[in-house]
Write an enzyme that holds these catalytic residues in place. Structure first.
Site, PDB file in Angstrom:
ATOM      1  CG  HIS A 196     -11.452 -17.805  53.964  1.00 20.41           C
ATOM      2  ND1 HIS A 196     -11.183 -16.414  53.489  1.00 20.41           N
ATOM      3  CD2 HIS A 196     -12.347 -18.371  53.555  1.00 20.41           C
ATOM      4  CE1 HIS A 196     -12.534 -16.404  52.958  1.00 20.41           C
ATOM      5  NE2 HIS A 196     -12.917 -17.380  52.859  1.00 20.41           N
TER       6      HIS A 196
ATOM      7  CD  GLU B 133      -5.794 -16.143  54.348  1.00 19.10           C
ATOM      8  OE1 GLU B 133      -5.499 -15.408  53.715  1.00 19.10           O
ATOM      9  OE2 GLU B 133      -6.530 -17.206  54.458  1.00 19.10           O
TER      10      GLU B 133
ATOM     11  CB  CYS C 277     -10.687 -11.733  52.618  1.00 16.22           C
ATOM     12  SG  CYS C 277     -10.942 -12.783  54.056  1.00 16.22           S
TER      13      CYS C 277
ATOM     14  CB  CYS D 236      -8.065 -14.121  56.291  1.00 15.47           C
ATOM     15  SG  CYS D 236      -9.007 -15.290  55.951  1.00 15.47           S
TER      16      CYS D 236
ATOM     17  CB  ALA E  20     -16.946 -36.810  13.494  1.00 15.33           C
TER      18      ALA E  20
ATOM     19  CB  SER F 163     -17.146 -38.594  16.733  1.00 12.33           C
ATOM     20  OG  SER F 163     -18.149 -38.363  18.053  1.00 12.33           O
TER      21      SER F 163
ATOM     22  CB  SER G 274     -29.964 -19.812  18.609  1.00 13.68           C
ATOM     23  OG  SER G 274     -28.736 -19.597  18.894  1.00 13.68           O
TER      24      SER G 274
ATOM     25  CB  ALA H 183     -14.377 -25.094  18.337  1.00 10.17           C
ATOM     26  N   GLY H 184     -15.040 -22.854  16.876  1.00 10.43           N
ATOM     27  CA  GLY H 184     -14.541 -21.491  15.558  1.00 10.43           C
ATOM     28  C   GLY H 184     -15.086 -20.314  16.069  1.00 10.43           C
TER      29      GLY H 184
END
Length: 371
Positions: free
Chosen positions: A44, A46, A69, A78, A156, A162, A226, A302-303
């Site tokens: 880590h 540190e 940690c 650490c 597109a 696209s 799906s 996306a929607g």
């Protein structure tokens, strides 16, 4: 602390699933040691800073971006290293959201006689690890949606063509987004139309944390499928890295065929429309220590993530040309009956990438229908 943040950023593309952490040891106005976490299983930040400082660590101040940690994982705590090194003060950017730590590291150091200061440049430190932070606090990864469009918001042509909307410079910029991500998600429609690779195509020497010739870490590729229509000859399946197919189909024959072709199959619950439940998938990915998800998809997925409040950041590349009213749009959000149903965004950043514009935004808190 600013120097510690710059150090932590060096691990942006390599530390996953661990957080990116930087540490600086200073004494009498001089830096005596510094370090940053490179990858899981390695020392880590540190400990690296302490090793670099040697005896000069005694009586020094440690500036560290994330609470040290205090538990045994792949490496020792650490907090013990800092106490054994004789550090007199520790300045922490943010508390560790990991429930195994979360304040216990600070308590351990205070109990050992170390002065502890917290919350220094906290927002900047938190920005280093949006996925780790969200996964630890909410059991979900940080979700980005990347889209490319013409200036009139088209992704597109009507016939699906696209390539390429944006410039080579913008496409290279996307490679850096991929490289920092734990997983890249797309839908089966995109896979059937484009047969994408969805891999990171950066030379190892471009990533400072990698040794010359060391392979670039490939994010998990996730296909929302799906009905389990995965083409067994898909380009991505034999590529380095793993491909996960998320489906609702309990069909042993098709699952076996996909597995034989090189995919891993996860059968999840369907949503009300019979498609893979997106939140269930994201929670499953979080359990697999997926911190940051990059969605590269068409307007349907996306929607959906926007409407379901599952997206944390939108990254939109806008190319300086027009594609016309018949071309395909960015999001499928359904018809809006009034202007009050618009989805407002908070713009985070705008910059030019080659000839294109890159916009980073998030959905405003009250910005979704039904909120």
């Amino acid at each position: 602390m600013a120097r510690a943040i710059r150090l932590a950023e060096r691990g942006l593309y390599t530390t996953d699933p661990n957080p990116r952490v930087g540490c600086v040891l200073a004494k009498a106005g001089q830096i005596v040691g510094e370090g940053w976490h490179r990858r899981a299983g390695e020392p880590h930040a540190e400990r690296l800073a302490i090793d670099a400082a040697g005896e000069a660590a005694r009586g020094a101040t440690a500036y560290v971006t994330l609470e040290p940690c205090c538990h045994h994982g792949r490496t020792p705590p650490c907090t013990d290293a800092l106490l054994e090194a004789g550090v007199s003060r520790v300045v922490v950017g943010m508390e560790d959201p990991n429930p195994l730590v979360h304040g216990r590291g600070l308590e351990r150091m205070r109990a050992g006689g170390v002065e502890v200061i917290t919350g220094v440049l906290e927002d900047d430190c938190r920005a280093l690890n949006p996925g780790f932070d969200k996964r630890m606090r909410f059991g979900l990864p940080f979700v980005r949606v990347k889209l490319a469009a013409s200036l009139d918001g088209r992704t597109a042509l009507a016939n699906g063509e696209s390539r390429w909307i944006t410039s080579e410079a913008a496409r290279t910029d996307v490679q850096w987004l991929r490289a920092r991500s734990s997983a890249i998600v797309t839908g089966i429609g995109t896979l059937l139309a484009d047969d994408p690779s969805l891999n990171v195509r950066l030379a190892p020497e471009l990533i400072p944390a990698l040794d010359v010739g060391e392979p670039v870490r490939q994010p998990l590729r996730v296909i929302l499928d799906s009905a389990l229509r995965l083409p067994l000859a898909a380009k991505m399946l034999p590529l380095p890295g793993a491909t996960l197919v998320a489906t609702c189909v309990q069909d042993a024959r098709r699952i076996a065929a996909a597995t034989s072709a090189g995919a891993e199959v996860w059968v999840g619950p369907p949503d009300a429309s019979g498609r893979v439940d997106l939140e269930a998938l994201l929670r499953y990915l979080a359990k697999r220590e997926i911190n940051e998800v990059l969605i590269e998809s068409g307007p349907t997925l996306a929607g959906a993530v926007v409407q379901q409040r599952l997206v944390d950041e939108l990254v939109l590349y806008l190319a300086p040309h027009l594609m016309g009213s018949d071309a395909r749009g960015l999001f499928q959000l359904g018809p809006l009956a009034s202007m009050s149903e618009r989805v407002p965004l908070d713009l985070l950043d705008v910059r030019q990438i080659g000839p294109d514009l890159r916009l980073r935004a998030r959905v405003a808190e009250s910005g979704l229908r039904g909120s």
